[in-house]
Design a protein around this motif. Structure first.
Motif, PDB file in Angstrom:
ATOM      1  N   GLU A 107       0.831  -1.203   0.000  1.00 43.64           N
ATOM      2  CA  GLU A 107       0.000   0.000   0.000  1.00 43.64           C
ATOM      3  C   GLU A 107       0.866   1.253   0.000  1.00 43.64           C
ATOM      4  N   LYS A 108       1.931   1.235   0.763  1.00 44.07           N
ATOM      5  CA  LYS A 108       2.849   2.382   0.794  1.00 44.07           C
ATOM      6  C   LYS A 108       3.554   2.548  -0.554  1.00 44.07           C
ATOM      7  N   LEU A 109       3.940   1.447  -1.170  1.00 44.74           N
ATOM      8  CA  LEU A 109       4.603   1.500  -2.468  1.00 44.74           C
ATOM      9  C   LEU A 109       3.666   2.024  -3.549  1.00 44.74           C
ATOM     10  N   HIS A 110       2.388   1.740  -3.394  1.00 44.44           N
ATOM     11  CA  HIS A 110       1.403   2.124  -4.398  1.00 44.44           C
ATOM     12  C   HIS A 110       1.324   3.633  -4.578  1.00 44.44           C
ATOM     13  N   ALA A 111       1.766   4.384  -3.620  1.00 43.61           N
ATOM     14  CA  ALA A 111       1.775   5.847  -3.747  1.00 43.61           C
ATOM     15  C   ALA A 111       2.571   6.270  -4.981  1.00 43.61           C
ATOM     16  N   ASP A 112       3.631   5.522  -5.327  1.00 47.05           N
ATOM     17  CA  ASP A 112       4.409   5.820  -6.526  1.00 47.05           C
ATOM     18  C   ASP A 112       3.574   5.620  -7.788  1.00 47.05           C
ATOM     19  N   CYS A 113       2.672   4.666  -7.775  1.00 44.81           N
ATOM     20  CA  CYS A 113       1.826   4.373  -8.942  1.00 44.81           C
ATOM     21  C   CYS A 113       0.799   5.478  -9.157  1.00 44.81           C
ATOM     22  N   LEU A 114       0.372   6.108  -8.070  1.00 43.85           N
ATOM     23  CA  LEU A 114      -0.659   7.137  -8.154  1.00 43.85           C
ATOM     24  C   LEU A 114      -0.170   8.392  -8.869  1.00 43.85           C
ATOM     25  N   GLY A 115       1.119   8.513  -9.092  1.00 47.71           N
ATOM     26  CA  GLY A 115       1.641   9.632  -9.857  1.00 47.71           C
ATOM     27  C   GLY A 115       1.205   9.585 -11.316  1.00 47.71           C
TER      28      GLY A 115
ATOM     29  N   ASP B 161       4.839  -7.431  -2.792  1.00 48.11           N
ATOM     30  CA  ASP B 161       4.096  -6.625  -1.823  1.00 48.11           C
ATOM     31  C   ASP B 161       3.004  -5.817  -2.516  1.00 48.11           C
ATOM     32  N   LEU B 162       3.342  -5.224  -3.628  1.00 48.46           N
ATOM     33  CA  LEU B 162       2.370  -4.419  -4.370  1.00 48.46           C
ATOM     34  C   LEU B 162       1.225  -5.283  -4.894  1.00 48.46           C
ATOM     35  N   ALA B 163       1.544  -6.448  -5.428  1.00 46.77           N
ATOM     36  CA  ALA B 163       0.503  -7.369  -5.903  1.00 46.77           C
ATOM     37  C   ALA B 163      -0.383  -7.817  -4.739  1.00 46.77           C
ATOM     38  N   ALA B 164       0.210  -8.054  -3.578  1.00 47.82           N
ATOM     39  CA  ALA B 164      -0.573  -8.459  -2.399  1.00 47.82           C
ATOM     40  C   ALA B 164      -1.531  -7.348  -1.979  1.00 47.82           C
ATOM     41  N   TYR B 165      -1.069  -6.105  -2.016  1.00 46.29           N
ATOM     42  CA  TYR B 165      -1.938  -4.965  -1.690  1.00 46.29           C
ATOM     43  C   TYR B 165      -3.084  -4.849  -2.690  1.00 46.29           C
ATOM     44  N   LEU B 166      -2.761  -4.890  -3.973  1.00 54.53           N
ATOM     45  CA  LEU B 166      -3.802  -4.764  -4.992  1.00 54.53           C
ATOM     46  C   LEU B 166      -4.834  -5.881  -4.877  1.00 54.53           C
ATOM     47  N   ASN B 167      -4.367  -7.073  -4.570  1.00 54.89           N
ATOM     48  CA  ASN B 167      -5.302  -8.186  -4.399  1.00 54.89           C
ATOM     49  C   ASN B 167      -6.175  -7.977  -3.167  1.00 54.89           C
ATOM     50  N   ARG B 168      -5.558  -7.570  -2.075  1.00 53.59           N
ATOM     51  CA  ARG B 168      -6.311  -7.380  -0.828  1.00 53.59           C
ATOM     52  C   ARG B 168      -7.395  -6.317  -0.974  1.00 53.59           C
ATOM     53  N   ASP B 169      -7.067  -5.196  -1.595  1.00 53.26           N
ATOM     54  CA  ASP B 169      -7.989  -4.067  -1.611  1.00 53.26           C
ATOM     55  C   ASP B 169      -8.862  -3.957  -2.860  1.00 53.26           C
ATOM     56  N   PHE B 170      -8.469  -4.624  -3.949  1.00 52.42           N
ATOM     57  CA  PHE B 170      -9.208  -4.437  -5.184  1.00 52.42           C
ATOM     58  C   PHE B 170      -9.656  -5.734  -5.847  1.00 52.42           C
ATOM     59  N   TYR B 171      -8.744  -6.659  -6.103  1.00 54.73           N
ATOM     60  CA  TYR B 171      -9.084  -7.832  -6.893  1.00 54.73           C
ATOM     61  C   TYR B 171      -9.710  -8.956  -6.087  1.00 54.73           C
ATOM     62  N   ARG B 172      -9.218  -9.168  -4.904  1.00 57.21           N
ATOM     63  CA  ARG B 172      -9.761 -10.156  -3.959  1.00 57.21           C
ATOM     64  C   ARG B 172      -9.788 -11.587  -4.512  1.00 57.21           C
TER      65      ARG B 172
ATOM     66  N   ARG C 111       5.038  -5.892 -15.439  1.00 57.49           N
ATOM     67  CA  ARG C 111       5.065  -5.172 -16.719  1.00 57.49           C
ATOM     68  C   ARG C 111       5.170  -3.664 -16.487  1.00 57.49           C
ATOM     69  N   TRP C 112       4.356  -3.152 -15.583  1.00 55.89           N
ATOM     70  CA  TRP C 112       4.385  -1.713 -15.297  1.00 55.89           C
ATOM     71  C   TRP C 112       5.641  -1.321 -14.540  1.00 55.89           C
ATOM     72  N   ASN C 113       6.233  -2.256 -13.842  1.00 54.93           N
ATOM     73  CA  ASN C 113       7.474  -1.983 -13.126  1.00 54.93           C
ATOM     74  C   ASN C 113       8.588  -1.587 -14.098  1.00 54.93           C
ATOM     75  N   ASP C 114       8.496  -2.049 -15.338  1.00 55.67           N
ATOM     76  CA  ASP C 114       9.503  -1.682 -16.337  1.00 55.67           C
ATOM     77  C   ASP C 114       9.529  -0.180 -16.592  1.00 55.67           C
ATOM     78  N   ARG C 115       8.446   0.514 -16.258  1.00 56.02           N
ATOM     79  CA  ARG C 115       8.378   1.962 -16.471  1.00 56.02           C
ATOM     80  C   ARG C 115       8.850   2.756 -15.245  1.00 56.02           C
ATOM     81  N   MET C 116       9.088   2.073 -14.145  1.00 56.66           N
ATOM     82  CA  MET C 116       9.482   2.740 -12.913  1.00 56.66           C
ATOM     83  C   MET C 116      10.981   3.028 -12.918  1.00 56.66           C
ATOM     84  N   ASN C 117      11.349   4.128 -12.302  1.00 59.26           N
ATOM     85  CA  ASN C 117      12.756   4.451 -12.147  1.00 59.26           C
ATOM     86  C   ASN C 117      12.926   5.147 -10.801  1.00 59.26           C
ATOM     87  N   PRO C 118      13.484   4.506  -9.810  1.00 56.66           N
ATOM     88  CA  PRO C 118      14.045   3.161  -9.866  1.00 56.66           C
ATOM     89  C   PRO C 118      12.946   2.102  -9.852  1.00 56.66           C
TER      90      PRO C 118
END
Length: 90
Positions: free
Chosen positions: A26-34, A76-87, A60-67
């Motif tokens: 969830e904390k890492l996801h803040a970078d995605c919200l940009g 961790d990010l996949a676990a957060y997305l699953n917990r809060d969105f995909y279930r 796949r989207w991680n390839d666009r991240m720097n770093p």
């Protein structure tokens, strides 16, 4: 008996490590919200249908991240997305 106990102790942390921590994710996801909000995770728009596909999409989207996120951060990010969105069932 001692050998079995040693195997359990040595293998235990590796299992937890690979599972992903949604709280850290969830904390890492803040970078995605940009770049995008969470609307694309809504069931009506979600293209992801399996846990494996979710992890692959995060990678796949991680390839666009720097770093880039580490392998554990991807988990961790996949676990957060699953917990809060995909279930998806664990």
């Amino acid at each position: 008996m001692t050998r079995l106990l040693l195997m359990v102790l040595l293998c235990g942390p590796a299992v937890g490590y690979a599972a992903g921590d949604p709280v850290r994710g969830e904390k890492l996801h803040a970078d995605c919200l940009g770049c995008h909000g969470t609307a694309l995770y809504a069931a009506s728009r979600a293209k992801i249908k399996t846990p494996a596909a979710l992890k692959k999409e995060v990678e796949r989207w991680n390839d666009r991240m720097n770093p880039k996120f580490s392998k554990q951060e991807v988990e961790d990010l996949a676990a957060y997305l699953n917990r809060d969105f995909y279930r998806f069932p664990q």
